[in-house]
Design an enzyme around this catalytic site. Structure first.
Site, PDB file in Angstrom:
ATOM      1  N   LYS A  51       0.840  -1.204   0.000  1.00 49.23           N
ATOM      2  CA  LYS A  51       0.000   0.000   0.000  1.00 49.23           C
ATOM      3  C   LYS A  51       0.873   1.252   0.000  1.00 49.23           C
ATOM      4  O   LYS A  51       0.629   2.204  -0.734  1.00 49.23           O
ATOM      5  CB  LYS A  51      -0.946  -0.016   1.215  1.00 49.23           C
ATOM      6  N   GLN A  95      -4.837  -1.686   9.658  1.00 52.93           N
ATOM      7  CA  GLN A  95      -4.614  -2.994   9.031  1.00 52.93           C
ATOM      8  C   GLN A  95      -5.162  -4.095   9.946  1.00 52.93           C
ATOM      9  O   GLN A  95      -4.778  -4.193  11.105  1.00 52.93           O
ATOM     10  CB  GLN A  95      -3.105  -3.184   8.767  1.00 52.93           C
ATOM     11  N   ASP A 118     -11.182   2.668   4.092  1.00 63.74           N
ATOM     12  CA  ASP A 118     -11.431   1.220   3.984  1.00 63.74           C
ATOM     13  C   ASP A 118     -12.934   0.930   3.967  1.00 63.74           C
ATOM     14  O   ASP A 118     -13.346  -0.190   3.652  1.00 63.74           O
ATOM     15  CB  ASP A 118     -10.797   0.493   5.184  1.00 63.74           C
TER      16      ASP A 118
END
Ligand code: NAD
Length: 281
Positions: A51, A95, A118
């Site tokens: 990422k 994450q 997200d």
């Protein structure tokens, strides 16, 4: 049969993103992404590195807050609150998975929904199910973008989503329902999986089981979207679909690797740019 080439499409999207970021920068806005990474899970470290590398490639500013496995929930939330207030940060990503002593829902719930790139915050989940503008989760959003690239219309199609997690199956279901597909959603407790998949014009599978979808479970000419990522006994990355045999029967199929996977990061970049564009509004 045609391959839905996520690698090619994601490369094109990254080039477009790079141009958009250059334009934003000339207007005085550098899109910024903050990543919270807790613990030493090797897969999480690989994903975060990927990422960060993509952010660098397209010109997005990114910072990674690395935290030890035994960090307290309060400390993570404090860091998120700091990022919520930081004017140089447009997107915040935690994450997953988090260590077992951390309440994932509370942590995700502390992200400003306007920075939730997200799309896991309950506010964005609700907005998605209402068909409102929102941040949708990157993996199912990437699937939608891939279908669009190949002019595949979902309206009126019989769809079967296999896997019903909060990050893959459920948002996939909402996104395709919003495009007027008729949706069956299956999970571990579904009685007769193949009775659902056999009827479908399009199958989305994100479970994490090698060869879950076999040739006999698929009707001729169906479209197959394989979201699963598994390692087989030879250490090769494979999806949830028996690609070799199913590909002979279907009209379109995503390969693993090179299908849905690369689209996920491309959508994270798109969501971060979308958040940056809203800065100050
Ligand atoms: P999860 O474990 O949270 O959810 C799995 C889902 O599959 C559950 O709803 C479960 O009920 C269902 N399931 C399990 N066994 C089943 C069976 N035999 N028949 C029908 N349904 C069954 O997993 P997840 O986080 O949603 O991930 C699913 C897969 O997608 C994994 O392989 C993961 O690696 C992959 N994934 C890929 C990407 C990507 O970028 N391509 C992103 C996220 C997840």
């Amino acid at each position: 049969m045609q391959i839905l080439d996520g690698k090619r499409v994601s490369t094109k999207l990254k080039d477009e993103a790079q141009k958009e970021v250059t334009q934003l920068k000339s207007a005085g806005i550098t899109p910024g992404l903050a990543v919270i990474l807790v613990g030493d899970d090797p897969a999480s470290h690989i994903y975060v590195n990927m990422k960060q590398k993509t952010c660098e490639d397209v010109g997005i500013y990114s910072i990674v807050h690395k935290m030890p496995d035994d960090i307290s929930e309060e400390k993570i939330i404090e860091t998120i609150q700091m990022m919520n207030k930081n004017p140089n940060i447009d997107g915040i990503l935690v994450q997953l998975p988090l260590p077992p002593h951390i309440d994932e829902e509370r942590v995700i719930g502390s992200i400003d929904p306007n920075k939730d790139v997200d799309g896991f915050h309950p506010c964005n989940v609700g907005r998605l199910s209402l068909g409102m503008d929102c941040f949708a989760p990157c993996t199912p959003l990437g699937v939608m973008r891939l279908l669009k690239e190949y002019d595949i219309e979902l309206k009126g199609l019989d769809a079967c989503v296999v896997g019903a997690s909060n990050i893959v199956g459920k948002p996939m279901m909402n996104l395709i329902l919003n495009e007027f597909a008729t949706v069956d959603i299956c999970h571990i407790h579904t009685k007769d999986l193949s009775s659902h998949t056999k009827r479908a014009d399009i199958i989305f599978v994100g479970v994490g089981k090698i060869n879950l979808i076999t040739e006999d479970m698929v009707k001729d000419g169906a479209i197959i979207i394989d979201i699963g990522i598994n390692k087989n006994s030879e250490g090769k990355t494979v999806g949830d679909v028996d690609f070799e045999n199913v590909s002979k029967k279907c009209s379109y199929i995503t390969p693993v690797p090179g299908g849905v996977g690369p689209m996920t990061i491309a959508m994270l970049i798109n969501n971060t740019i979308k958040a940056a564009k809203k800065r100050g509004k």
